[in-house]
Motif scaffolding. Structure first.
Motif, PDB file in Angstrom:
ATOM      1  N   VAL A   2     -23.126  23.592  50.882  1.00 15.25           N
ATOM      2  CA  VAL A   2     -23.539  24.925  50.455  1.00 15.25           C
ATOM      3  C   VAL A   2     -23.124  25.949  51.504  1.00 15.25           C
ATOM      4  O   VAL A   2     -23.391  25.775  52.697  1.00 15.25           O
ATOM      5  CB  VAL A   2     -25.062  24.982  50.238  1.00 15.25           C
ATOM      6  N   SER A   3     -22.463  27.019  51.066  1.00 18.06           N
ATOM      7  CA  SER A   3     -22.019  28.070  51.980  1.00 18.06           C
ATOM      8  C   SER A   3     -23.215  28.827  52.535  1.00 18.06           C
ATOM      9  O   SER A   3     -24.226  29.012  51.844  1.00 18.06           O
ATOM     10  CB  SER A   3     -21.087  29.043  51.251  1.00 18.06           C
ATOM     11  N   ASP A   4     -23.087  29.284  53.784  1.00 13.58           N
ATOM     12  CA  ASP A   4     -24.184  30.020  54.421  1.00 13.58           C
ATOM     13  C   ASP A   4     -24.531  31.277  53.643  1.00 13.58           C
ATOM     14  O   ASP A   4     -25.706  31.632  53.499  1.00 13.58           O
ATOM     15  CB  ASP A   4     -23.810  30.370  55.869  1.00 13.58           C
ATOM     16  N   TRP A   5     -23.492  31.968  53.125  1.00 11.11           N
ATOM     17  CA  TRP A   5     -23.767  33.218  52.415  1.00 11.11           C
ATOM     18  C   TRP A   5     -24.518  32.963  51.113  1.00 11.11           C
ATOM     19  O   TRP A   5     -25.323  33.799  50.681  1.00 11.11           O
ATOM     20  CB  TRP A   5     -22.469  33.989  52.141  1.00 11.11           C
ATOM     21  N   VAL A   6     -24.290  31.795  50.503  1.00  9.05           N
ATOM     22  CA  VAL A   6     -25.005  31.460  49.273  1.00  9.05           C
ATOM     23  C   VAL A   6     -26.480  31.230  49.572  1.00  9.05           C
ATOM     24  O   VAL A   6     -27.359  31.671  48.819  1.00  9.05           O
ATOM     25  CB  VAL A   6     -24.377  30.219  48.608  1.00  9.05           C
ATOM     26  N   GLU A   9     -27.890  34.669  50.023  1.00 10.09           N
ATOM     27  CA  GLU A   9     -27.884  35.463  48.795  1.00 10.09           C
ATOM     28  C   GLU A   9     -28.934  34.978  47.796  1.00 10.09           C
ATOM     29  O   GLU A   9     -29.567  35.775  47.107  1.00 10.09           O
ATOM     30  CB  GLU A   9     -26.495  35.413  48.151  1.00 10.09           C
ATOM     31  N   ARG A  25     -27.387  26.443  44.045  1.00  6.56           N
ATOM     32  CA  ARG A  25     -26.691  26.861  45.261  1.00  6.56           C
ATOM     33  C   ARG A  25     -25.400  26.066  45.458  1.00  6.56           C
ATOM     34  O   ARG A  25     -24.363  26.615  45.849  1.00  6.56           O
ATOM     35  CB  ARG A  25     -27.613  26.708  46.475  1.00  6.56           C
ATOM     36  N   GLU A  26     -25.448  24.774  45.171  1.00  7.73           N
ATOM     37  CA  GLU A  26     -24.259  23.934  45.326  1.00  7.73           C
ATOM     38  C   GLU A  26     -23.156  24.332  44.352  1.00  7.73           C
ATOM     39  O   GLU A  26     -21.984  24.443  44.726  1.00  7.73           O
ATOM     40  CB  GLU A  26     -24.645  22.458  45.109  1.00  7.73           C
ATOM     41  N   SER A  29     -21.589  27.710  45.309  1.00  6.85           N
ATOM     42  CA  SER A  29     -20.664  27.542  46.437  1.00  6.85           C
ATOM     43  C   SER A  29     -19.341  26.976  45.965  1.00  6.85           C
ATOM     44  O   SER A  29     -18.263  27.421  46.374  1.00  6.85           O
ATOM     45  CB  SER A  29     -21.280  26.629  47.495  1.00  6.85           C
ATOM     46  N   MET A  30     -19.417  25.996  45.076  1.00  5.97           N
ATOM     47  CA  MET A  30     -18.212  25.345  44.556  1.00  5.97           C
ATOM     48  C   MET A  30     -17.356  26.319  43.754  1.00  5.97           C
ATOM     49  O   MET A  30     -16.136  26.431  43.970  1.00  5.97           O
ATOM     50  CB  MET A  30     -18.607  24.153  43.692  1.00  5.97           C
ATOM     51  N   ALA A  32     -17.524  29.697  43.657  1.00  7.43           N
ATOM     52  CA  ALA A  32     -17.140  30.911  44.385  1.00  7.43           C
ATOM     53  C   ALA A  32     -15.896  30.694  45.228  1.00  7.43           C
ATOM     54  O   ALA A  32     -15.156  31.643  45.510  1.00  7.43           O
ATOM     55  CB  ALA A  32     -18.292  31.378  45.268  1.00  7.43           C
ATOM     56  N   ALA A  33     -15.648  29.459  45.617  1.00 12.64           N
ATOM     57  CA  ALA A  33     -14.468  29.164  46.435  1.00 12.64           C
ATOM     58  C   ALA A  33     -13.177  29.357  45.647  1.00 12.64           C
ATOM     59  O   ALA A  33     -12.135  29.714  46.213  1.00 12.64           O
ATOM     60  CB  ALA A  33     -14.550  27.741  46.975  1.00 12.64           C
TER      61      ALA A  33
END
Length: 361
Positions: A2-6, A9, A25-26, A29-30, A32-33
Motif C-alpha cells: 500500500v502506497s503511503d499517500w493512499v 488519503e 487501500r490495496e 494503490s494497485m 493508481a500506479a
C-alpha cells in the motif's frame, strides 16, 4: 504494497469491515500506479490480485458514496489550508458502450447509440491549477433518452436533469459558509447558465464568488429605459477595456451530432481578443410554475478579433459576482475561469475517449 499517500488519503475509510478497508487501500494503490490500464493489467496478470479487486467491487458494502467519502474528507482538510479555492463542476459521460451486449444497468447517453452513466463532480483547485480533490459528486443513469426541448421547458427545475447545476452551486455556497477563512470561487461552463443558479447568489456568504460562462443572449434592462436590449448588443456598445494575446489549444470534435460552434474542431494558435466588462441587470425569464425577479450581475466578454477563416472565434461571455472595475480584477476572473478546464482535460483523457468497459476487460 500500500502506497503511503493512499494510507494518508483514505485515513477515514470505514465501510464496516476492517478487511474491506485494507483491501480498498490495496486495490487503490494497485490501480493508481497505472490508471489507464485495465484491472487485470494493473495487477500485472496476477490471478489472485485481479480476483480480489473484482470481489471488492462486487461487495454490497462497497458503494460509490462510501468509497469516495474518505477522499472527500481529505480534500476538505487541504481546502481549509488555502486562502483561495476554485471549485469547478461539470458533467461527464461515463461511456460503457459495448460492441454487442450492453452493460447491465447502463442508460442511454445520446439516444440509443451510446450507453453508460453520468457523473457531476465538484472538484477543488488552487488558483495555479493544483488539484485539491473532489468535494462531492452525483452519479446517475438515465432511464430514457433526452426529452424534447419544448417538453423540458414546461417542467419545474426540480424535475429536470439540470437541477444538478443548482444543487452543486448551493453546495459550494455551503462550503463557503463552513470555511469562512477561505475564499471560495465556484466556476461552471455554459450548461450552468440557468437563471435560478444565477439568482441563487442573493443568499451567498461574503467569501463566496462565482463565474458562469454565458450560453444565452439574455435580455437586459435599465431603470430609465423600459425597452430591453440583448446582452451581446449591450456589451458591444461598451468600451473595450484592453486587448490581449492568448494561446489556445486545438481540439477534436467530441460528437458528430454536436453542431454547436464552441464544440467544433479547432487548430492550436495565438489569438488576439478584445475584453469588455460592465454591470448589467438581467430580465427574469418566464417560468410556468413560479415568478422570478430580475437580477444584477457583472459580465466579462472576451471576443477574438480577426479569427482565421473557417475557424471558430474565441468567445467567452462570463457572468460573475466578482468586481470588474479594474484590469487586474478582470484578469483574475479570466484566470479563474481557465482553471475550470482542468476537469475537461480529465474527461477528454479518460471518460470521453476510453470506453470504461475496457478497464474491466
Amino acid at each position: 504494497m500500500v502506497s503511503d499517500w493512499v494510507v494518508e488519503e483514505l485515513e477515514s475509510t470505514d465501510v464496516g469491515d476492517k478487511r474491506l478497508n485494507d483491501r480498498l487501500r490495496e486495490v487503490l494503490s494497485m490501480m493508481a500506479a497505472t490508471p489507464s490500464k485495465s484491472i487485470p493489467a494493473s495487477a500485472n496478470g496476477g490471478h489472485n490480485e485481479t480476483t480480489a479487486a473484482y470481489r471488492l467491487f462486487d461487495n454490497d458494502r462497497m458503494g460509490f458514496e462510501n468509497i469516495l467519502e474518505p477522499h472527500i474528507d481529505s480534500t476538505y482538510k487541504r481546502l481549509s489550508q488555502e486562502e483561495v479555492a476554485i471549485l469547478g463542476h461539470d458533467t461527464s459521460e461515463l461511456d460503457l458502450t459495448r460492441p454487442k451486449v450492453q452493460v447491465e444497468g447502463a442508460g442511454p447517453l445520446d439516444g440509443n447509440a451510446r450507453f453508460g452513466e453520468l457523473l457531476h463532480p465538484l472538484v477543488a483547485f488552487t488558483p495555479n491549477g493544483t488539484p485539491l480533490g473532489t468535494l462531492c459528486a452525483e452519479l446517475w443513469t438515465r432511464e430514457s433518452g433526452p426529452s424534447k426541448a419544448k417538453d423540458r421547458k414546461q417542467l419545474p427545475i426540480e424535475e429536470k436533469e439540470s437541477l444538478r447545476w443548482l444543487e452543486t452551486h448551493r453546495h459550494a455556497q455551503e462550503i463557503a459558509e463552513q470555511y469562512p477563512e477561505t475564499k471560495i470561487v465556484a466556476v461552471a461552463d455554459s450548461e450552468a447558465d440557468i437563471f435560478e443558479v444565477i439568482d441563487a447568489d442573493k443568499d451567498s456568504p461574503e467569501n463566496f464568488q462565482w463565474i458562469i460562462r454565458g450560453c444565452y443572449d439574455r435580455a437586459t434592462i435599465e431603470d430609465d429605459d423600459p425597452e430591453s436590449i440583448l446582452l451581446r448588443e449591450k456589451l458591444s456598445q461598451s468600451d473595450v477595456r484592453y486587448t490581449k494575446t492568448i494561446a489556445i489549444r486545438g481540439r477534436e470534435k467530441k460528437l458528430d451530432c454536436d453542431k454547436r460552434a464552441r464544440n467544433q474542431p479547432r487548430e492550436s494558435r495565438q489569438c488576439e481578443v478584445e475584453v469588455r466588462a460592465q454591470s448589467v441587470t438581467l430580465r427574469s425569464p418566464h417560468r410556468p410554475d413560479r415568478k422570478l425577479s430580475d437580477t444584477t450581475v457583472n459580465v466579462v466578454w472576451a471576443h477574438e478579433i480577426n479569427a482565421p477563416d473557417g475557424d471558430v472565434p474565441v468567445d467567452w461571455m462570463l457572468l460573475t459576482n466578482m468586481p470588474v472595475s479594474t484590469k487586474e480584477e478582470i484578469e483574475l476572473i479570466l484566470s479563474y475561469y481557465c482553471i475550470r478546464w482542468m476537469i475537461e482535460n480529465y474527461q477528454a483523457r479518460y471518460a470521453g475517449r476510453h470506453p470504461l468497459y475496457l478497464l474491466a476487460a
